[in-house]
Enzyme design. Structure first.
Site, short mmCIF file in Angstrom:
data_model
loop_
_atom_site.label_atom_id
_atom_site.label_comp_id
_atom_site.label_asym_id
_atom_site.label_seq_id
_atom_site.Cartn_x
_atom_site.Cartn_y
_atom_site.Cartn_z
N GLY A 18 40.92 41.30 31.21
CA GLY A 18 40.67 40.05 31.92
C GLY A 18 40.79 40.24 33.42
O GLY A 18 41.65 40.99 33.89
N SER A 19 39.91 39.58 34.19
CA SER A 19 39.98 39.61 35.65
C SER A 19 39.84 41.04 36.18
O SER A 19 38.82 41.68 35.94
CB SER A 19 41.27 38.93 36.12
N SER A 20 40.85 41.58 36.84
CA SER A 20 40.76 42.96 37.31
C SER A 20 40.57 43.92 36.13
O SER A 20 39.87 44.93 36.23
CB SER A 20 42.03 43.34 38.08
N ALA A 22 38.92 43.15 33.45
CA ALA A 22 37.51 43.01 33.08
C ALA A 22 36.64 43.87 33.99
O ALA A 22 35.68 44.51 33.55
CB ALA A 22 37.08 41.55 33.17
N HIS A 80 39.96 30.37 35.58
CA HIS A 80 40.18 31.83 35.60
C HIS A 80 41.55 32.20 35.04
O HIS A 80 42.55 31.63 35.47
CB HIS A 80 40.07 32.34 37.04
#
Length: 290
Positions: A135-137, A139, A275
Site C-alpha cells: 500500500g502507498s509507498s 504499492a 488513502h
C-alpha cells in the site's frame, strides 16, 4: 499428572508450534541497499506460493504485519502460504533513484528480489507463484518490482500507488518525495509510460506480471489521477486496449468498480475512499489464484 508436568503442558502445549514473524538476517543480499527481511511461515504449509507484503511510509515489517487492515498473515494461516515482509531502512521505500528503478541496480528493489530468491530456495516455493502486494509507498515498490524483475514475479495487487518511474528524483535520492507525481501532475501517454517501463529493464521482452491496481477517488496523499496513469502504463506494456473488456459495479463491495482490461490488467476504483484503500484479501488472493 504431576504438577511440574502439568505446568510444562500449560506453558508449551498450546503455543509450542505457533507461527510467528521471524527475522532473517542473512538472505544473501549483494545489493547496496540493506532493508530488513522478516518471514512468516504458517503452522500448516499447504501451498507452494509466496506473497511479499510491502509496507507504506513510516512503517515497518512488524507494524505492517500487526495492522488489522493488512490481513495477509490471516490469509497465510487460512490457506497455508508463506509471506515475506520487507522492512525499509528509510522513511519510505527507495522508488526514486536509478539504483532501484533499474534491473540489478543495487537499490531496495534489488534487495527485495534477493529476499524472494532466498525464500524460493529455502521453502520450496514454486517460482511461478511469487506474488507481491503493498500500500502507498509499498504499492509504488510493488510496481517497481513488477517492472524491474518481471521474470520473477507472477502477479501484483497494489493499493494506492503511482505509475512505475513516476516518483523519480532529480537529486538521485533513493526515497525522495515527488510533489509533481503525488499531486497527479505527472501525465504522459500510454506509450510514454510504456517507454519508461522498457528503460528500467532494457532489452527485456519476456513475460510480465498480471497487474491489479486499486485507488480511492478521494485520495489526498497520492492523487486519484495516478490511477488512470497506472492503467495507461500497464495496458500499454501488456498490449491491451485502455477500454475495459468488462466492468462490474459494486465489486468487490458497494461503491467500488472493478474493470478488467483483458485477463492481465484489472483496475478497482473505490468511490469515496481516501488513502490508502484498505486491503481486500479475498479479491487480491483471487487475482493471485490462491
Amino acid at each position: 499428572m504431576h504438577w511440574h508436568l502439568l505446568s510444562t503442558v500449560l506453558l508449551f502445549g498450546a503455543g509450542a508450534f505457533a507461527a510467528y514473524l521471524k527475522q532473517v538476517t542473512n538472505y544473501n543480499n549483494d545489493a547496496k541497499a540493506k532493508p530488513g527481511m522478516w518471514v512468516y511461515v504458517p503452522d500448516s504449509v499447504k501451498s507452494d506460493a509466496l506473497v511479499v507484503a510491502i509496507h507504506s511510509c513510516q512503517s515497518s515489517a512488524q507494524s505492517y504485519f500487526q495492522n488489522s487492515k493488512i490481513p495477509w498473515h490471516q490469509g497465510s494461516d487460512r490457506k497455508g502460504y508463506v509471506t515475506v515482509w520487507p522492512s525499509s531502512t528509510t522513511e519510505c521505500w527507495g522508488v526514486s533513484s536509478k539504483a532501484s528503478l533499474t534491473h540489478n541496480g543495487g537499490g531496495d528493489s534489488n534487495a527485495i528480489v534477493n529476499m524472494i530468491k532466498y525464500v524460493v530456495t529455502q521453502y520450496n516455493i514454486d517460482p511461478k507463484k511469487v506474488f507481491v502486494t503493498g500500500g502507498s509507498s509499498g504499492a509504488m515498490m510493488s510496481n517497481v518490482l513488477a517492472v524491474t524483475y518481471p521474470d520473477l514475479i507472477t502477479a501484483v495487487s497494489l493499493y494506492s500507488g503511482v505509475p512505475a518511474g513516476c516518483f523519480v528524483s532529480a537529486s538521485g535520492a533513493a526515497a525522495a518525495w515527488n510533489n509533481t507525481c503525488s499531486g497527479g501532475n505527472s501525465k504522459a501517454s500510454p506509450e510514454q509510460w510504456g517507454n519508461v517501463v522498457q528503460a528500467m529493464y532494457p532489452g527485456y521482452n519476456g513475460t510480465r506480471p498480471r497487474m491489479q491496481i486499486w485507488h480511492g477517488s478521494t485520495d489526498g496523499t497520492l492523487s486519484p489521477n495516478n490511477y488512470q496513469e497506472t492503467i495507461d502504463q500497464w495496458t500499454n506494456v501488456l498490449g491491451v486496449s485502455i477500454t475495459p473488456t468488462s466492468s462490474k459495479p459494486n465489486t468487490p463491495e458497494k461503491n467500488y468498480r472493478m474493470d478488467d482490461f483483458g485477463p492481465n490488467v484489472e483496475g478497482i476504483w473505490a468511490q469515496g475512499v481516501g488513502h490508502p484503500v484498505p486491503s481486500h484479501l479475498d479479491a487480491s488472493e483471487a487475482w493471485f489464484g490462491l
